[in-house]
Design a protein around this motif. Structure first.
Motif, PDB file in Angstrom:
ATOM      1  N   LEU A  71       0.908  -1.080   0.060  1.00  0.00           N
ATOM      2  CA  LEU A  71       0.010  -0.008  -0.097  1.00  0.00           C
ATOM      3  C   LEU A  71       0.994   1.268  -0.067  1.00  0.00           C
ATOM      4  O   LEU A  71       0.530   2.226  -0.668  1.00  0.00           O
ATOM      5  CB  LEU A  71      -1.098   0.009   1.406  1.00  0.00           C
ATOM      6  CG  LEU A  71      -2.106  -0.936   1.283  1.00  0.00           C
ATOM      7  CD1 LEU A  71      -2.814  -0.950   2.536  1.00  0.00           C
ATOM      8  CD2 LEU A  71      -2.972  -0.807   0.031  1.00  0.00           C
ATOM      9  N   GLY A  72       2.085   1.029   0.713  1.00  0.00           N
ATOM     10  CA  GLY A  72       2.912   2.441   0.795  1.00  0.00           C
ATOM     11  C   GLY A  72       3.963   2.604  -0.456  1.00  0.00           C
ATOM     12  O   GLY A  72       4.282   3.560  -0.491  1.00  0.00           O
ATOM     13  N   VAL A  73       3.947   1.869  -1.362  1.00  0.00           N
ATOM     14  CA  VAL A  73       4.677   1.909  -2.360  1.00  0.00           C
ATOM     15  C   VAL A  73       4.138   1.926  -3.892  1.00  0.00           C
ATOM     16  O   VAL A  73       4.633   2.508  -4.684  1.00  0.00           O
ATOM     17  CB  VAL A  73       5.896   0.692  -2.685  1.00  0.00           C
ATOM     18  CG1 VAL A  73       6.749   0.636  -1.277  1.00  0.00           C
ATOM     19  CG2 VAL A  73       5.020  -0.375  -2.836  1.00  0.00           C
ATOM     20  N   GLY A  74       2.827   1.791  -3.819  1.00  0.00           N
ATOM     21  CA  GLY A  74       2.201   1.694  -5.142  1.00  0.00           C
ATOM     22  C   GLY A  74       1.718   3.312  -5.383  1.00  0.00           C
ATOM     23  O   GLY A  74       1.288   4.087  -4.599  1.00  0.00           O
ATOM     24  N   ASP A  75       2.094   3.690  -6.689  1.00  0.00           N
ATOM     25  CA  ASP A  75       1.435   4.885  -7.160  1.00  0.00           C
ATOM     26  C   ASP A  75       0.153   4.828  -7.774  1.00  0.00           C
ATOM     27  O   ASP A  75      -0.455   5.718  -8.073  1.00  0.00           O
ATOM     28  CB  ASP A  75       2.816   5.665  -8.218  1.00  0.00           C
ATOM     29  CG  ASP A  75       3.938   5.773  -7.476  1.00  0.00           C
ATOM     30  OD1 ASP A  75       4.137   6.680  -6.603  1.00  0.00           O
ATOM     31  OD2 ASP A  75       4.938   4.937  -7.779  1.00  0.00           O
ATOM     32  N   PHE A  76       0.236   3.654  -8.522  1.00  0.00           N
ATOM     33  CA  PHE A  76      -1.248   3.333  -9.081  1.00  0.00           C
ATOM     34  C   PHE A  76      -1.869   1.937  -8.569  1.00  0.00           C
ATOM     35  O   PHE A  76      -0.916   0.966  -8.428  1.00  0.00           O
ATOM     36  CB  PHE A  76      -0.974   3.058 -10.544  1.00  0.00           C
ATOM     37  CG  PHE A  76      -0.591   4.392 -11.172  1.00  0.00           C
ATOM     38  CD1 PHE A  76      -1.332   5.337 -11.922  1.00  0.00           C
ATOM     39  CD2 PHE A  76       0.876   4.701 -11.373  1.00  0.00           C
ATOM     40  CE1 PHE A  76      -1.001   6.366 -12.323  1.00  0.00           C
ATOM     41  CE2 PHE A  76       1.454   5.825 -11.948  1.00  0.00           C
ATOM     42  CZ  PHE A  76       0.350   6.691 -12.696  1.00  0.00           C
ATOM     43  N   PHE A  77      -2.898   1.825  -8.440  1.00  0.00           N
ATOM     44  CA  PHE A  77      -3.560   0.536  -7.957  1.00  0.00           C
ATOM     45  C   PHE A  77      -4.862   0.411  -8.978  1.00  0.00           C
ATOM     46  O   PHE A  77      -5.775   1.065  -9.236  1.00  0.00           O
ATOM     47  CB  PHE A  77      -4.229   0.685  -6.552  1.00  0.00           C
ATOM     48  CG  PHE A  77      -3.101   0.726  -5.633  1.00  0.00           C
ATOM     49  CD1 PHE A  77      -2.513  -0.250  -5.036  1.00  0.00           C
ATOM     50  CD2 PHE A  77      -2.661   2.026  -5.023  1.00  0.00           C
ATOM     51  CE1 PHE A  77      -1.853  -0.042  -3.827  1.00  0.00           C
ATOM     52  CE2 PHE A  77      -1.474   2.092  -4.233  1.00  0.00           C
ATOM     53  CZ  PHE A  77      -1.054   0.843  -3.586  1.00  0.00           C
ATOM     54  N   ILE A  78      -4.730  -0.758  -9.634  1.00  0.00           N
ATOM     55  CA  ILE A  78      -5.768  -1.060 -10.643  1.00  0.00           C
ATOM     56  C   ILE A  78      -6.305  -2.411 -10.445  1.00  0.00           C
ATOM     57  O   ILE A  78      -5.556  -3.683 -10.173  1.00  0.00           O
ATOM     58  CB  ILE A  78      -5.057  -1.142 -11.960  1.00  0.00           C
ATOM     59  CG1 ILE A  78      -4.438   0.150 -12.274  1.00  0.00           C
ATOM     60  CG2 ILE A  78      -6.278  -1.453 -13.058  1.00  0.00           C
ATOM     61  CD1 ILE A  78      -5.324   1.423 -12.457  1.00  0.00           C
ATOM     62  N   THR A  79      -7.467  -2.568 -10.265  1.00  0.00           N
ATOM     63  CA  THR A  79      -8.294  -4.020  -9.976  1.00  0.00           C
ATOM     64  C   THR A  79      -8.897  -4.468 -11.343  1.00  0.00           C
ATOM     65  O   THR A  79      -9.298  -3.909 -12.223  1.00  0.00           O
ATOM     66  CB  THR A  79      -9.248  -3.491  -8.842  1.00  0.00           C
ATOM     67  OG1 THR A  79     -10.313  -2.673  -9.314  1.00  0.00           O
ATOM     68  CG2 THR A  79      -9.017  -3.423  -7.463  1.00  0.00           C
ATOM     69  N   THR A  80      -8.663  -5.710 -11.433  1.00  0.00           N
ATOM     70  CA  THR A  80      -9.074  -6.427 -12.755  1.00  0.00           C
ATOM     71  C   THR A  80      -9.476  -7.765 -12.403  1.00  0.00           C
ATOM     72  O   THR A  80      -9.549  -8.749 -13.354  1.00  0.00           O
ATOM     73  CB  THR A  80      -7.769  -6.670 -13.556  1.00  0.00           C
ATOM     74  OG1 THR A  80      -7.028  -7.758 -13.059  1.00  0.00           O
ATOM     75  CG2 THR A  80      -6.904  -5.425 -13.727  1.00  0.00           C
ATOM     76  N   THR A  81     -10.160  -7.927 -11.140  1.00  0.00           N
ATOM     77  CA  THR A  81     -10.414  -9.247 -10.827  1.00  0.00           C
ATOM     78  C   THR A  81     -11.970  -9.666 -11.049  1.00  0.00           C
ATOM     79  O   THR A  81     -12.200 -10.906 -11.221  1.00  0.00           O
ATOM     80  CB  THR A  81     -10.359  -9.367  -9.264  1.00  0.00           C
ATOM     81  OG1 THR A  81     -11.450  -8.425  -8.509  1.00  0.00           O
ATOM     82  CG2 THR A  81      -9.004  -8.793  -8.755  1.00  0.00           C
TER      83      THR A  81
END
Ligand code: NAI
Length: 488
Positions: free
Chosen positions: A316-326
């Motif tokens: 959580l602390g390192v991601g600049d983008f979070f994309i869900t594809t589930t």
């Protein structure tokens, strides 16, 4: 331009702009144009009345006009509140031969930025025709199919749908709006949905999430008419879900934020067909991609493709983008959202908005939502003892961002998907007696045909099997070339 019961779109004067885009899209959709040429005379969809619920884009306009060119009557709504391209919707209503003053096209009920109430009203409109109702459904995500099934079930049982408030016993806002519509519609005419359901010969379903719903209905013994799973044609899920996303995910991120992707860390939840395309495109932009998965096979695939595989809570602390594809529910929780890096960009590209718990985030005390522009919102979390004030950027309110923030997949890949759709509609209409109640796939020879129709445009020279080679690998020279269990 609002003509309730006739059509309902944003502004018919956008039709000319839409028509230019449709004309260019036709050039990029060789599969659909080949079907128009093949079936111009025989009109295999004559008598078919198709209720379509699928993102009302330029590419969908070419699909709609292919269905009508094959003889069908059509009514259309979008399957998402943000995905309509208003110029495409206007052009379809006006039609290739109509004018803004005298529209001569197809009734469309869709505009970008519908409320949930408007969304379900539009879905109802495509199923309740003046005169004889629809006899086929073309669905994306299964909302039209769900409305018919649930409303018919309520009609048969005589039970009145519940009237909860959002949040009561876990009822989402969407579900409450849906139940309100069913209650109102049955109140107007308690038998209308029984008749709609009885008249439908079948449904062809576009996407993974809708197909899952169909298999659930079938295994519960509740499916009311045969279904064709278009998603699992190889020329659909292995192309649209993957190569389409590879194009439209960065398109959506760029149009929404203009945040540089290169050099950043992008976290992709899920490594199925959509996840593979998402990860590839983000890596192509120079991001370091981290994948999360629950399936050991897909996790291993991601690792072998060179991606770090981790748990969401650890990155959580390192991601600049979070994309869900589930296509799954509650993948990013409110707690995850609050724990992300400052100014992280968060978006979903799976079918429904329940992958990211936006409603839960809204309930965090002191959280503030700021509209940067339509479909782009900053959510600011108040300072706490552990952490200073910080914010995240949410795309399309957690709904599929490639259609909310951009214009979805490009024409060429949608030509593959929609050629399967048209073939499925013809199959259901012409051969309905042959399809038992259940969920079916198109025969492999048609899947191969879809691919064939797209080779020439790309300058592909296909090698032909010799008779000896065909015998050696035990196939016909003309195909199909693979067994049913082959996975591509
Ligand atoms: P898929 O089943 O191939 O992939 C989904 C993956 O997510 C699976 O590998 C599964 O193991 C994984 N997964 C499930 N729960 C998870 C969790 N909690 N954490 C991490 N991974 C998890 O499905 P596909 O075809 O990739 O479709 C995914 C979604 O995208 C569906 O909702 C589908 O309808 C939608 N879709 C959206 C498109 C668009 O244009 N935005 C286009 C095509 C599909």
């Amino acid at each position: 331009s609002f003509k309730p019961g006739v059509y309902k779109v944003r502004d018919l004067s956008l039709a000319e702009a839409g028509r230019h885009q449709i004309r260019l899209a036709e050039h990029e959709m060789p599969g659909l144009m080949a079907l128009r040429a093949e079936y111009a005379e025989s009109q295999p969809l004559r008598g078919a009345r198709v209720a379509g619920s699928l993102h009302m884009t330029v590419q969908t306009a070419v699909l709609i006009e292919t269905l009508t060119a094959l003889g069908a009557e059509v009514r259309w709504a979008s399957c998402n509140i943000f995905s309509t391209q208003d110029e495409a919707a206007a052009a379809v209503v006006v039609g290739p031969n109509g004018t803004v003053e005298e529209p001569a096209g197809v009734p469309v009920f869709a505009w970008k930025g519908e409320s949930l109430e408007e969304y379900w009203d539009c879905t109802e409109q495509i199923l309740l025709w003046p005169g004889e109702g629809p006899n086929l459904i073309l669905d994306d995500g299964g909302d039209a199919t769900m409305l018919v099934h649930e409303a018919a079930r309520y009609a048969a049982s005589g039970v009145v749908p519940a009237n909860p408030e959002p949040g009561d016993h876990g009822y989402s806002e969407e579900r409450v709006v849906f139940l309100n519509l069913v209650r109102r519609s049955l109140g107007e005419d308690s038998q209308r949905w029984t008749k709609v359901a009885a008249d439908i010969k079948g449904v062809s379903e576009e996407t993974t999430t809708g197909v899952l719903r169909l298999y659930q209905l079938a295994s519960a013994g509740e499916l009311l008419f045969p279904a064709i799973n278009v998603n699992d044609s190889v020329t659909k899920s292995k192309f649209d879900n993957r190569y389409g996303i590879r194009h439209s995910l960065p398109d959506g991120i760029n149009r929404a934020t203009d945040t540089l992707i290169g050099g950043k860390v992008a976290v992709v939840a899920g490594y199925g067909d959509v996840g593979k395309g998402a990860a590839e495109s983000l890596r192509g932009q120079g991001a370091r991609v981290i994948v999360t998965e629950i399936d050991p096979i897909c996790a291993l695939q991601a690792a072998m493709d060179g991606y770090q595989v981790a748990r969401l809570e650890d990155v959580l602390g390192v991601g600049d983008f979070f994309i869900t594809t589930t296509g799954n529910v509650d993948v990013i929780t409110a707690e995850h959202l609050a724990g992300m890096k400052d100014k992280a960009v968060v978006g979903n590209i799976g079918h429904f908005d329940n992958e990211i718990d936006i409603a839960g985030m809204a309930r965090i005390p002191g959280v503030v939502r700021t509209e940067i522009k339509p479909q782009v919102h900053e959510w600011t979390f108040p300072a706490s003892e552990e952490r200073a004030e910080h914010s995240i950027i949410v795309l399309s309110e957690g709904r599929l961002l490639n259609l909310g923030n951009a214009t979805g997949h490009p024409s060429f890949v949608m030509s593959n998907s929609f050629t399967n759709q048209v073939m499925a509609q013809i199959e259901l209409w012409e051969a309905d007696a042959d399809y038992e109640l259940g969920v079916h796939r198109l025969p492999k020879i048609l899947d191969e045909k879809v691919a064939r129709l797209h080779l020439e445009a790309l300058g592909v020279d296909l090698t032909e099997l010799t008779k000896e080679q065909a015998e050696y690998i035990d196939v016909d020279v003309a195909g199909p070339y693979k067994s049913e269990h082959y996975r591509y």
